[in-house]
Design an enzyme around this catalytic site. Structure first.
Site, PDB file in Angstrom:
ATOM      1  N   TYR A 118       0.840  -1.193   0.000  1.00  0.00           N
ATOM      2  CA  TYR A 118       0.000   0.000   0.000  1.00  0.00           C
ATOM      3  C   TYR A 118       0.881   1.250   0.000  1.00  0.00           C
ATOM      4  O   TYR A 118       2.101   1.166  -0.171  1.00  0.00           O
ATOM      5  CB  TYR A 118      -1.005  -0.072   1.145  1.00  0.00           C
ATOM      6  CG  TYR A 118      -1.938  -1.239   0.967  1.00  0.00           C
ATOM      7  CD1 TYR A 118      -2.856  -1.254  -0.091  1.00  0.00           C
ATOM      8  CD2 TYR A 118      -1.874  -2.362   1.791  1.00  0.00           C
ATOM      9  CE1 TYR A 118      -3.687  -2.347  -0.304  1.00  0.00           C
ATOM     10  CE2 TYR A 118      -2.699  -3.457   1.588  1.00  0.00           C
ATOM     11  CZ  TYR A 118      -3.603  -3.447   0.537  1.00  0.00           C
ATOM     12  OH  TYR A 118      -4.421  -4.525   0.324  1.00  0.00           O
ATOM     13  N   ARG A 126      -5.993 -14.896  10.594  1.00  0.00           N
ATOM     14  CA  ARG A 126      -7.061 -15.815  10.194  1.00  0.00           C
ATOM     15  C   ARG A 126      -7.611 -16.615  11.370  1.00  0.00           C
ATOM     16  O   ARG A 126      -8.824 -16.830  11.470  1.00  0.00           O
ATOM     17  CB  ARG A 126      -6.537 -16.745   9.099  1.00  0.00           C
ATOM     18  CG  ARG A 126      -6.371 -16.063   7.749  1.00  0.00           C
ATOM     19  CD  ARG A 126      -5.512 -16.852   6.787  1.00  0.00           C
ATOM     20  NE  ARG A 126      -4.098 -16.756   7.144  1.00  0.00           N
ATOM     21  CZ  ARG A 126      -3.126 -17.365   6.488  1.00  0.00           C
ATOM     22  NH1 ARG A 126      -3.418 -18.133   5.452  1.00  0.00           N
ATOM     23  NH2 ARG A 126      -1.871 -17.213   6.858  1.00  0.00           N
TER      24      ARG A 126
END
Length: 376
Positions: A178, A324
């Site tokens: 990013y 996760r």
């Protein structure tokens, strides 16, 4: 379940900035697309974070949160610039604090990784340089000097907004391809001014953003996330990669931030093994300063193993960030400490936009429910 309480390094208290954690299992930031069209977290997001504040003294880091409308890159991602957004976050923060846990807001600008279809209202696709993610992908425009200065100021204002909303601190998202990472890595940054062309210049944007955020809210409320080896969005391929991040991490250490967060995304190069899966070279650079969070597919066993190994090498400031598995296991710290298996996650529902499915329907363990008198 464990017969006796473990004395493992993973279960020892750790001070992170102003927060006194009771263990070293951190909830990593995970984008979930559960905000409305104006970047306001949906009402049930409060329950999601409340579920994962299941063990007192846990640190949660929010999903990536846009700092301004111009920083937006995807639909249904939360922001922190408007009062409705901040009010929604206040309720979430209050819920987490009521469970005696802590929460940092991750501050995000997507840069060239933005979906061009989301860039409405004359917003440009921007980056450090006019280099697309993929050879035939959308071409970004290089930021001007004035725009770079404005972006630095926007990160600082977003940090103030987060603290105003009650957050314990902020995490600067400098990872995973990013905007900040687009300045750090030579595969994207082709500039030849003071923002590129050398290791020191490529690190400058990350350093100046961090410096401005520290000035806005204090170093003990600021964490920084980096991902040196991530190959996501065209990153992790530059030569001088290790020297680049050694330099940047040394600068962050000098700024005395609350923590450094190093993330390993899934390794994509099947031709050769990962060069440093536990970031040991960068842990050595960071040294015994403030805590260092490691993320990258750890389960209970590997998290215990790596924290023990790091402690044996004198690095007693290491914690593990779970992504996760914290999605699928709201009582993750309890399960790890009790020796109860973590719950399998459903990858297909990670990004189920606006949906409760795969978000609020993962159960607590029977042992946790019995201990806390949940109705059966």
């Amino acid at each position: 379940m464990r017969e006796e309480p473990s004395s493992a390094q993973l279960f020892k208290p750790l001070k992170v900035g102003r927060c006194h954690l009771q263990h070293r299992m951190i909830m990593a930031p995970t984008t979930r697309f559960r905000a409305d069209g104006q970047g306001v977290p949906l009402p049930f997001v409060q329950e999601y974070y409340g579920q994962r504040a299941s063990v007192p003294g846990t640190l949660l880091i929010t999903e990536a949160t846009d700092i301004t409308p111009k920083a937006m890159g995807y639909k249904h991602v939360p922001g922190i610039w408007s009062e409705p957004q901040r009010e929604a976050w206040r309720e979430i923060v209050s819920r987490v604090h009521s469970k005696k846990c802590f929460i940092f807001c991750q501050l995000w600008a997507t840069g060239r990784a933005a979906d061009p279809d989301v860039l409405a209202d004359m917003k440009d696709l921007i980056s450090s340089s006019a280099v697309p993610v993929e050879e035939k992908g959308p071409l970004p425009r290089a930021l001007t000097e004035d725009e770079i200065q404005q972006c630095i100021a926007d990160f600082a204002q977003a940090a103030r907004n987060a603290i105003n909303a009650g957050f314990d601190g902020v995490e600067i998202h400098g990872a995973n391809g990013y905007l900040i990472d687009q300045f750090t890595q030579k595969s994207c940054n082709h500039r030849q001014d003071r923002w590129g062309g050398s290791i020191e210049n490529r690190a400058r944007f990350a350093v100046e953003v961090t410096r401005a955020v520290i000035e806005a809210v204090g170093a003990d409320r600021v964490g920084v996330k980096l991902s040196p080896y991530s190959q996501y969005l065209g990153m992790g391929t530059m030569d001088e990669l290790v020297p680049q991040f050694e330099y940047l991490i040394a600068q962050m250490r000098r700024l005395d931030v609350a923590y450094l967060h190093l993330a390993n995304s899934r390794w994509l190069d099947e031709e050769k093994p990962h060069p440093d899966p536990n970031h040991e070279v960068f842990v050595r650079v960071w040294g015994q300063s403030s805590p260092i969070l490691l993320a990258g597919g750890y389960d209970a066993a590997s998290a215990e193993k790596v924290t023990e190994q790091m402690a044996a090498a004198t690095y007693t400031n290491v914690a593990i960030a779970f992504g996760r598995y914290f999605i699928s296991t709201p009582d993750l710290p309890f399960r790890v400490m009790a020796g109860i298996q973590l719950q399998k996650y459903d990858r297909a529902s990670f990004y189920s936009t606006l949906s409760r499915e795969g978000y609020l329907d993962y159960p607590f363990s029977a042992e946790y429910m019995a201990l806390h008198n949940f109705p059966v």
